[in-house]
Design a protein around this motif. Structure first.
Motif, PDB file in Angstrom:
ATOM      1  N   PRO A 125      17.163   6.412   4.746  1.00 59.91           N
ATOM      2  CA  PRO A 125      15.608   6.319   3.988  1.00 59.91           C
ATOM      3  C   PRO A 125      14.393   6.061   5.005  1.00 59.91           C
ATOM      4  O   PRO A 125      14.635   5.090   5.955  1.00 59.91           O
ATOM      5  CB  PRO A 125      15.875   5.556   2.879  1.00 59.91           C
ATOM      6  N   SER A 126      13.267   6.479   4.708  1.00 60.55           N
ATOM      7  CA  SER A 126      12.184   6.300   5.488  1.00 60.55           C
ATOM      8  C   SER A 126      10.857   6.270   4.566  1.00 60.55           C
ATOM      9  O   SER A 126      10.751   6.887   3.634  1.00 60.55           O
ATOM     10  CB  SER A 126      11.990   6.995   6.577  1.00 60.55           C
ATOM     11  N   LEU A 127       9.943   5.445   4.753  1.00 55.27           N
ATOM     12  CA  LEU A 127       8.829   5.263   4.049  1.00 55.27           C
ATOM     13  C   LEU A 127       7.613   5.290   4.983  1.00 55.27           C
ATOM     14  O   LEU A 127       7.501   4.323   5.794  1.00 55.27           O
ATOM     15  CB  LEU A 127       8.767   4.072   2.917  1.00 55.27           C
ATOM     16  N   THR A 128       6.545   6.110   5.132  1.00 52.25           N
ATOM     17  CA  THR A 128       5.384   6.083   5.899  1.00 52.25           C
ATOM     18  C   THR A 128       4.144   6.447   4.972  1.00 52.25           C
ATOM     19  O   THR A 128       4.213   6.878   4.011  1.00 52.25           O
ATOM     20  CB  THR A 128       5.556   7.426   6.921  1.00 52.25           C
ATOM     21  N   VAL A 129       3.112   5.869   5.701  1.00 50.65           N
ATOM     22  CA  VAL A 129       1.796   6.371   5.197  1.00 50.65           C
ATOM     23  C   VAL A 129       0.933   7.065   6.033  1.00 50.65           C
ATOM     24  O   VAL A 129       1.162   7.258   7.402  1.00 50.65           O
ATOM     25  CB  VAL A 129       0.907   5.021   5.196  1.00 50.65           C
ATOM     26  N   ASN A 130       0.104   7.997   5.568  1.00 53.43           N
ATOM     27  CA  ASN A 130      -0.564   9.133   6.589  1.00 53.43           C
ATOM     28  C   ASN A 130      -1.678   8.505   7.595  1.00 53.43           C
ATOM     29  O   ASN A 130      -2.009   8.957   8.397  1.00 53.43           O
ATOM     30  CB  ASN A 130      -1.154  10.051   5.640  1.00 53.43           C
ATOM     31  N   ARG A 131      -2.083   7.233   6.970  1.00 54.60           N
ATOM     32  CA  ARG A 131      -3.109   6.676   7.871  1.00 54.60           C
ATOM     33  C   ARG A 131      -2.774   4.762   7.847  1.00 54.60           C
ATOM     34  O   ARG A 131      -2.584   4.537   7.132  1.00 54.60           O
ATOM     35  CB  ARG A 131      -4.564   6.561   7.253  1.00 54.60           C
ATOM     36  N   PRO A 132      -2.530   4.410   9.268  1.00 54.09           N
ATOM     37  CA  PRO A 132      -2.315   2.934   9.120  1.00 54.09           C
ATOM     38  C   PRO A 132      -3.351   2.034   8.599  1.00 54.09           C
ATOM     39  O   PRO A 132      -2.965   0.799   8.494  1.00 54.09           O
ATOM     40  CB  PRO A 132      -1.903   2.425  10.543  1.00 54.09           C
ATOM     41  N   THR A 133      -4.582   2.505   8.944  1.00 55.97           N
ATOM     42  CA  THR A 133      -5.706   1.503   8.598  1.00 55.97           C
ATOM     43  C   THR A 133      -6.788   2.205   7.725  1.00 55.97           C
ATOM     44  O   THR A 133      -7.224   3.460   8.139  1.00 55.97           O
ATOM     45  CB  THR A 133      -6.405   1.051   9.971  1.00 55.97           C
ATOM     46  N   ILE A 134      -7.093   1.473   6.921  1.00 56.62           N
ATOM     47  CA  ILE A 134      -8.348   2.240   5.881  1.00 56.62           C
ATOM     48  C   ILE A 134      -9.319   1.103   5.647  1.00 56.62           C
ATOM     49  O   ILE A 134      -9.044  -0.280   5.687  1.00 56.62           O
ATOM     50  CB  ILE A 134      -7.914   2.881   4.727  1.00 56.62           C
ATOM     51  N   PHE A 135     -10.336   1.654   4.847  1.00 55.99           N
ATOM     52  CA  PHE A 135     -11.453   0.845   4.409  1.00 55.99           C
ATOM     53  C   PHE A 135     -11.108   0.574   2.837  1.00 55.99           C
ATOM     54  O   PHE A 135     -10.623   1.673   2.300  1.00 55.99           O
ATOM     55  CB  PHE A 135     -12.811   1.093   4.897  1.00 55.99           C
ATOM     56  N   LEU A 136     -11.663  -0.382   2.208  1.00 54.66           N
ATOM     57  CA  LEU A 136     -11.286  -0.729   0.711  1.00 54.66           C
ATOM     58  C   LEU A 136     -12.181   0.457   0.143  1.00 54.66           C
ATOM     59  O   LEU A 136     -13.292   0.984   0.381  1.00 54.66           O
ATOM     60  CB  LEU A 136     -11.742  -2.035   0.296  1.00 54.66           C
TER      61      LEU A 136
END
Length: 211
Positions: free
Chosen positions: A51-62
């Motif tokens: 299994p793996s879990l990823t996000v499309n952007r590692p850093t975002i603004f609130l």
């Protein structure tokens, strides 16, 4: 006579035994029919990838949204996702703000103003044991997502850094007055130069006429 009868009886017995044994041996020598298999071959058991879990952007603004992608869980399974928040550390006195890879700086908010309560939600995998889920954080900090399948008990994690929104620079009276003062000074200097030029031309004109 008695001996001949005994010999005859033995010969008859041997003949009977031979007659019975020959068909039996012939039947045993014949090839036996092999059983036929009529069952449909079954596919190999499904073994999902790790299994793996990823996000499309590692850093975002609130206020921005990210997309979580999970793979390797069970097929058509409910996946529980728990979000834990680690507050952003406040810089020490005299410490420079955090600097990102692009060279810009980020002011770190004090820990006292950060929420750290975990948040949870669910996602559902498709036939390929995959899911996507949009998520909009409501707090700043380092967010850790942990996804666990209810039936497969397979688990994976990923992280996301949420920063404060960029604040526009405030426009104050001093910042407006300085350009206005500078512009007024330039206009005044231009007016003086124009008057001096007109006076010089007039003097040249009248001086030329006197000669």
């Amino acid at each position: 006579m008695r001996l001949s009868r005994i010999i005859m009886a033995l010969m008859v017995g041997l003949a009977v035994v031979a007659v019975v044994a020959v068909p039996t041996a012939a039947g045993a020598a014949q090839p036996q029919p092999q059983p036929t298999t009529t069952d449909t071959p079954q596919p190999p058991p499904y073994v999902p990838a790790p299994p793996s879990l990823t996000v499309n952007r590692p850093t975002i603004f609130l206020g921005e949204t990210v997309v979580l992608t999970g793979t390797g869980f069970g097929r058509t399974e409910t996946v529980d996702i728990v979000v834990s928040v680690t507050p952003l550390a406040a810089p020490a006195a005299g410490q420079a703000p955090a600097r990102r890879s692009d060279g810009s700086t980020v002011a770190m908010a004090p820990v006292a103003y950060q929420a750290s309560a975990p948040v949870s939600f669910t996602a559902y995998t498709n036939g390929q044991a995959r899911f996507t889920k949009s998520y909009k954080p409501s707090v700043t900090g380092l967010l850790t997502f942990t996804a666990t399948g209810r039936e497969s008990d397979r688990s994976a994690s990923t992280e996301l850094q949420v920063l404060h929104k960029k604040q526009p620079l405030p426009v104050t009276g001093d910042s407006i007055g300085t350009p206005m003062k500078l512009g007024g000074g330039l206009i005044g200097a231009g007016a003086v130069m124009l008057l001096l030029t007109l006076a010089w031309r007039r003097r040249q004109r009248f001086g030329g006429a006197a000669h």
